[in-house]
Motif scaffolding. Sequence first.
Motif, mmCIF file in Angstrom:
data_model
loop_
_atom_site.group_PDB
_atom_site.id
_atom_site.type_symbol
_atom_site.label_atom_id
_atom_site.label_comp_id
_atom_site.label_asym_id
_atom_site.label_seq_id
_atom_site.Cartn_x
_atom_site.Cartn_y
_atom_site.Cartn_z
ATOM 1 N N GLN A 1 12.394 -17.246 -14.835
ATOM 2 C CA GLN A 1 12.368 -15.790 -14.788
ATOM 3 C C GLN A 1 11.009 -15.213 -14.409
ATOM 4 N N PHE A 2 9.955 -16.044 -14.377
ATOM 5 C CA PHE A 2 8.616 -15.534 -14.131
ATOM 6 C C PHE A 2 7.934 -16.340 -13.023
ATOM 7 N N HIS B 1 7.559 -10.721 -13.203
ATOM 8 C CA HIS B 1 8.960 -10.945 -13.557
ATOM 9 C C HIS B 1 9.783 -11.040 -12.285
ATOM 10 N N ALA C 1 13.019 -6.807 -16.991
ATOM 11 C CA ALA C 1 11.650 -7.245 -17.267
ATOM 12 C C ALA C 1 11.228 -6.838 -18.669
#
Length: 692
Positions: A368-369, A389, A426
Amino acid sequence: MSSQISQQYAFRAQKRLGLVHGTPCYTPVKGFTDPGVPARTYQYSNDGRLFAYALPTSVKIFHAESATLVQELNIPNIVELNFSPRGTYLSTWERPVKLEDGSQHKNLRVFSVSTGQELIAFSQKSQENWDIQYTVSESHAVRLVAQEIQVFRPAEWSKGIIDKLRVENAAMVSVSPGLNPSIAVFVAEKKGAPASVKIYGLLALSPTPTSAKTFFKADRTQIKWNDLGTQALIITQTEVDNSNMSYYGETSLYLLSAAGNFDCRVTLDKEGPIHDVAWSPNSKEFGVVYGYMPAKAMLFDSRVRTLHDFGSSPINTISFNPQGRLLLLAGFGNLAGKIDLFDRRTLTKLCTIDAPNTSHCSWSPCGQFLLTAVLSPRLRVDNGIKVWHCSGPLVHVQPIDELYQAGWRPTPVDQVPAFPPTIPQAPPPSESVLNVVGANGGKPASAKPAGAYRPPGLRGSATPTIFKREDEGGTPTRTAGTGNGHGANGTPTRSGYGRGSGTPLGTNGVNGGRRYVPGAPSRTPSTGNAGGAGSGAGATAAGAAGETAGEKKRKKKDAKKAKASAAAGGNGDISSGVVTPNGGGEEATATKPSIDLSGFARPSIDVAKGPATPVTPKESAESADMPAKKIRNLNKKLKAIDELKEKAKRGDRLEATQLKKIEGEADIRKELDALVLLAGGGGGGGMAAVAA
C-alpha cells in the motif's frame, strides 16, 4: 502471525544509521543505537528477521524487531555482506590483498549467524556477482569458478564440493527460486560462435541441459526468474551498438522455460533499448518498458501474448507490488520523476505522483505504500526519504543529509494482511508532512509548473503541436519512408522535437539553403522578376546559396575551358539556355535567363528538324565526361598490362588472373580505338588529347 512483524525501514547516511517504524507512527525503533561511525553497508535477511551492518572494524547482527544484538564479528574492512535465504548464514566480502607468505587471500567468507563461527572461505577477486547463491531451502549452494560450476551442501560445508559441472566460456550463473531449483548459465560469444543460455537441473546435475537458447549480439546478460522458477527472462546487451543509435549498445529480450517446452524472442514493436523488465508475483505475466523516449510499456502473458498496451510516456521503470494488485510505471534518473500507479484488475490509472530526483523506489511489504529516496552521491542536496500512499498522498517525509542507502524491511507475503478488494484510503499524514508542506488533506501543495519560456506576444495562446511531445498530444514526427523514428541515415529523431516529415530537406539539412525554424511561414519560390528574369533566376539564386566554395571554383575552371573551345569553332548561340541553329530567331533571344551556360560544349544539331530539346547543364557535363573517363580507364589497363609483360620478360611467375589480363589486351585496344574515333568525330578535341 502478521502482528509479530511490523512495518519498518532502514537508512544509512554519512553520519547516521537508523531503523524507523512504518505507518502510522514513523518513530525510531526503541533499543537501536547509532554506532557513531560511518557504516559501509547494511542488509536485511530475506524474511526480515535479522538486520546486519558493516563498520570499519566489525560486523554486527541484530534482531530487526527488537533491535537486540545477536552476533558481533570482529572482522575489519568488510565492503559487502549478504544473508542466505533463511538467514542461517552470513557471507562477507572484502577487497583482496597480497599476503606476506604469498598465499591467496580468502576474502569471501561464510559465517554461522547463530554461533558466529567461520564455516568456509574462498578467494573472490571480482566484486561483481561476488556472493554464493543458495536454493530457497538452503539445501544447495552454487559458485562459478573459472568456467566450472561448483555445488556445495551448506549443512556440510566441511565436505567441500559435492558436485561440479564444467561449461566452456561460462560467464555467469543464476540459481532459480522455487522448490525444484535450476541453474541458468550464460555463455558469451567467442571466435564467431553465438552466445547462449543453458539451463540445468540442480538436483540431478548432468552435462545435458534441460533447455537452451542461442543468440548473437550478447556481450553480457541479465537473467530474471519468475517466483516459481519455471521461466526466465533473458536480457542480452552488447557493449557497442554497430548502428550508432545508442551509447549503451543493443538490447534484446528472450523468454526461456526451465523444462525446455517453450522459448522465444520477445518481439517489441518500437525500436530502442529495453529499459526495464519485471515479473508479476503470480509468475504468469511480465511487463516491459522499451523504446526511445517517450518509451512504451507493454504487458505480456507467459506465452508472450500481449495483454495490455499502456502507451508511450517518459518512463524507464516498471514494478508490481508484492501482491500483484498494483503496477508502477515511472521515469527516474534523467527523467522528471513522475510515478503512475495502475490497478492491475481494471488496468486504470489510480494516480500520478511527482517525486523528482528520485534515486531509489520500492514497495512496502503490504503493497500500500511507496518509499522514494534521493541518494548521495548522485545528488548531494535535498537528500531524504518520502513515503507515499498508493492513492497518491504523501504520508511521511524525513530529510537526511548525505543519504547513501534506504529500503523497506522485507516481509513474506503470507505474514502481512491481504490487500483489500478495493483501493484503501490514505491514513492521516505524519507531523513531518504537515511541517514541510502544510496541511492540505495529506497532499503536498503542488507548485504551478513553470514550463518553457514563451515570448510576451505568445503568452495565453495555445501551444502549437510541433512544440509538444508525442505523449502530450503532439503530432508524431517520423521521417518519411521509415516510420520508426529514424532518419534516412539511421539516426533516431526525438518525437516532438524533430523536423516534421513534410518539411523538405535542403543543403546541409536546412530548408532551401537556410535553417528551418519550427512555426515560421514557409518560403515560396519567386515566380518572376521585373528585370525580365523568369522562374529560372529564382531557382538559380536558391541553388547558388547552397553551393560550396569548391563547386564555384570548379565551375569557373570549366567555364574558361568551354570558352576557349567555343572560340575555336561553332556559330551557335547558347547563351539563352536553349541551343538554336545558326541565327537562332527572336523567340530564343527574347527572354534570357541569368544562367551562364557558356561553359558547356555545343552538340551537333540537325537544322531540318528544328530547335533541339533544351539540354540542362548537368546532363551536358555528364555526357561530355563519360567518353573521357572510359578512355582514361582503358589507358590504365593497358599500362598495367605493359607492366605484367615486363615481369614476364624478367622471368617472374604470373598468376592465372594476370595472364588472363594480358590475353585481353587486343580487346582493350580495339575498344580504345573506337572511343577515340567517336570522340574525334563528335568534335571533342579534348578526347583525342586524353587518349594520347
